[in-house]
Design an enzyme around this catalytic site. Structure first.
Site, PDB file in Angstrom:
ATOM      1  N   GLU A   7       0.821  -1.224   0.000  1.00 19.70           N
ATOM      2  CA  GLU A   7       0.000   0.000   0.000  1.00 19.70           C
ATOM      3  C   GLU A   7       0.855   1.274   0.000  1.00 19.70           C
ATOM      4  O   GLU A   7       0.572   2.226   0.726  1.00 19.70           O
ATOM      5  CB  GLU A   7      -0.943  -0.007   1.212  1.00 19.70           C
ATOM      6  CG  GLU A   7      -1.919  -1.175   1.211  1.00 19.70           C
ATOM      7  CD  GLU A   7      -2.809  -1.234   2.433  1.00 19.70           C
ATOM      8  OE1 GLU A   7      -4.037  -1.412   2.271  1.00 19.70           O
ATOM      9  OE2 GLU A   7      -2.296  -1.100   3.561  1.00 19.70           O
TER      10      GLU A   7
ATOM     11  N   GLU B  91      -6.802  -7.509  -1.301  1.00 18.06           N
ATOM     12  CA  GLU B  91      -7.402  -7.511   0.029  1.00 18.06           C
ATOM     13  C   GLU B  91      -8.893  -7.245  -0.110  1.00 18.06           C
ATOM     14  O   GLU B  91      -9.308  -6.104  -0.305  1.00 18.06           O
ATOM     15  CB  GLU B  91      -6.765  -6.459   0.943  1.00 18.06           C
ATOM     16  CG  GLU B  91      -5.325  -6.764   1.328  1.00 18.06           C
ATOM     17  CD  GLU B  91      -4.772  -5.787   2.357  1.00 18.06           C
ATOM     18  OE1 GLU B  91      -5.566  -5.015   2.948  1.00 18.06           O
ATOM     19  OE2 GLU B  91      -3.541  -5.782   2.546  1.00 18.06           O
TER      20      GLU B  91
END
Length: 651
Positions: free
Chosen positions: A203, A277
């Site tokens: 991320e 995710e």
């Protein structure tokens, strides 16, 4: 048998040698055959996971990733196989896991890949059970884990710039990757192992402080022998800045927004789409409610993802537990960080203790539609037990425990925990730090917001009985930064501040600011306090074992002082089973069972129980030590099911 023995007697010496030679040659030929057979099996792997078309291919055949996250460091090793079998029985084909740098390198240059941290064994187990693996080695992992998995000793450098190409950071990453990646490389698909893809950082689009950083991490992987497909992972906003050339970009979300999928298509046309995710639930913070994400909400979204020919990874499939002091803190959009709870149940399909949920069964039905063969049968559940309450027998005040801890440091100014000269000059990472100084007057104590994160404040007489007559004044934290110190006895008094690191922020742009303890000056009546004695209380297993065997414990017939340690025995008369600890008459602290740190409890909730894995207990007496800050009813209770607090739907 007799005939054979007679035959043996008739053999000449030469014949016996010849027979032995034949057996030996046969053994060598058999070994060569099995070895070559194994090599042939490895060599038959022509092409691993590829992302050259709109669908993934494995061995040049269409392949859909049906993945789930289980972190080996959050699950007792004795239960790894149980959890992975339950994953396979749900219809998943791929395991994803992070790698926590802070646990694998607790001191700079000291590496640990043993026992609970045996990544090699975890990857072998996945392979043996027929699961593929997507490895997420960081170095930053987020994961609601202290400092996103970065070791706290990095913060000893006052100029440290985490997740950038700052030399102090890249040198540390290189040193860690030198150890980690050589363990990973033999488990790659091309070498006959289960790893089909490796994630580059994590991320980074939500951090994005250095354009050279992602290429550096990518090269750090490639140069050490990583040859499988590379991925990055970001939410919709992060996609704009989180990618790196040569790695497939993947997306993270909970609610499906067609525009997000369209955007991913635009920046990466004709490539397979993976929800790296898909958040199956959410994390909890102390002082808030318990987040749940209903099964009836999750199924339509997962169904749609699969209908769109996308691949998916459930984050989490099984959350596990933030044992010890490992839970992180959340600060995005908040005036001050809020610490994460100990449980990482996450409202995932498989519960913290490995139970099936409604979510699990509905997902299993859905995933079964994407298999040509019937799914494996469900592994049986493990029995749990609510043991009889444990009555606390003995107590030990915090101050009586100090000589079992590291040698105290004297300092004119306060020193943050990371810069204390402990742990072979790596500083203190977790737990509590006690700061003591001398004062001569009452008045207003002002923390100047330099207490990170929470301090119990006490005063006491400055003599031999100082530890007996300490008076609790109050708590200083982000909200309360001033306390009135009452008028005490004339003359000198000791001011004690027990400061807790409640968990470092694991996400957002404040990672460089996560030093803990007293991080600057505090004032009494606007005068800066000086001359501190500082005790490091990281409460590692060695310290807890020394406490247990000490002769300093006092009977509960004498009134205990707080903070303090409280000891009891849990007697288990049969095969140990999982259980949950409940502490309704206690306030805040930490529980140790047979020397293992189960994690923090706090009466403000939402979490009201702590998970105790059966394999951490044994038949007979089990030692339970509780560190409690403020109050106790002298009893430890047990339950067969968890209490995570009042639920609230994830928004």
């Amino acid at each position: 048998m007799e005939t054979l023995s007679m035959f043996g007697l008739r053999l000449s010496l030469k014949q016996r040698y010849f027979l032995l030679l034949c057996v030996a040659v046969g053994g060598i030929l058999a070994y060569q055959f099995t070895r070559n057979h194994s090599e042939v099996r490895k060599m038959s792997r022509v092409e691993g996971l590829r992302a050259n078309l709109s669908q993934f291919t494995l061995e040049r055949k269409p392949f859909r990733i049906l993945g789930g996250s289980i972190h080996y460091f959050r699950v007792p090793r004795a239960y790894w196989e149980d959890r992975l079998l339950k994953m396979k029985a749900c219809g998943l084909n791929t395991l994803t896991t992070y790698v926590p740098w802070n646990l694998h390198e607790p001191e700079q240059g000291v590496f640990n890949f043993e026992d609970q941290l045996d990544l090699d064994a975890y990857l072998r187990l996945a392979a043996n059970l027929g699961l593929w693996v997507i490895l997420r080695p960081g170095p930053y992992i987020c994961a609601e884990w202290d400092l996103g998995g970065l070791p706290s000793w990095l913060l000893r450098d006052p100029n440290m710039k985490l997740r950038t190409t700052y030399p102090g950071f890249t040198n540390a990453v290189n040193s860690f990757f030198n150890q980690l990646i050589k363990k990973v490389v033999p488990h790659q698909y091309s070498k006959g192992g289960p790893i089909i893809a490796v994630q580059v950082e994590n991320e980074y689009g939500s951090y994005a402080k250095d354009k050279e950083y992602m290429p550096f991490i990518k090269e750090a992987l490639l140069s050490r022998g990583v040859t499988e497909l590379l991925l990055t992972s970001d939410n919709k906003e992060g996609l704009k800045l989180g990618g790196v050339k040569g790695a497939l970009e993947t997306i993270n979300f909970q609610k499906l927004n067609p525009n997000d999928i369209k955007y991913l298509d635009e920046i990466q046309p004709q490539k397979p789409k993976l929800v790296m995710e898909y958040w199956s639930g959410w994390f909890d913070l102390w002082g808030e409610l318990h987040h749940v994400y209903a099964a009836e909400d999750i199924i339509p979204v997962v169904t749609e993802i699969l209908k769109l020919d996308m691949s998916i990874n459930l984050y989490m499939f099984h959350g596990g537990t933030n044992f010890g002091f490992m839970s992180g803190a959340f600060a995005v959009g908040m005036p001050a960080p809020k610490p994460m709870v100990t449980s990482y149940d996450y409202d995932a399909p498989l519960s913290e203790a490995g139970d099936y949920t409604t979510k699990y069964h509905l997902l299993r039905n859905l995933f079964s539609l994407y298999h040509t063969q019937p799914l494996p049968e469900l592994p049986s559940l493990r029995e749990r037990r609510a043991y009889q309450p444990v009555v606390i027998q003995q107590h030990l005040s915090l101050w009586d425990s100090l000589h079992f801890s590291d040698k105290p440091m004297k300092s004119v100014r306060p020193v943050n925990m990371e810069n204390l000269p402990v742990n072979n000059k790596n500083g203190q990472s977790y737990g509590y730090t006690l700061y003591e100084t001398t004062i001569t007057s009452e008045g207003t104590l002002n923390s100047k917001n330099n207490i990170k994160d929470r301090a119990l404040v006490k005063t006491g007489g400055h003599n031999a009985s100082v530890f007996v007559d300490k008076h609790f004044i109050g708590v200083l934290d982000y909200k309360t930064q001033e306390l009135a110190l009452p008028d005490g006895k004339k003359g000198k008094r000791t001011l004690s501040l027990l400061v807790e690191n409640c968990g470092r922020v694991n996400y957002g742009k404040t990672l460089d600011e996560q030093r803990k303890g007293l991080v600057g000056d505090i004032e009494l009546n606007k005068r800066v306090l000086r001359d501190f004695i500082i005790h490091s209380l990281s409460m590692k297993p060695g310290f807890v074992n020394r406490l247990e065997s000490s002769g300093h414990w006092t009977s509960m017939r004498q009134r205990p002082s707080f903070p303090g340690f409280f000891q009891g025995r849990l007697y288990v008369n049969s095969f140990p089973k999982d259980t949950f600890i409940k502490l309704p008459g206690w306030c805040k602290g930490v529980v140790f069972i047979n020397g293992k740190n189960l994690g923090r409890y706090w009466s403000i909730g939402p979490q009201q129980t702590l998970y105790v894995p059966g394999p951490w207990l044994h038949r007979g007496d089990n030692q339970v030590i509780v560190f409690e800050e403020q109050e106790t009813d002298g009893k430890i209770q047990f339950a067969s099911s968890p209490d995570y607090g009042m639920p609230v739907d994830v928004q």
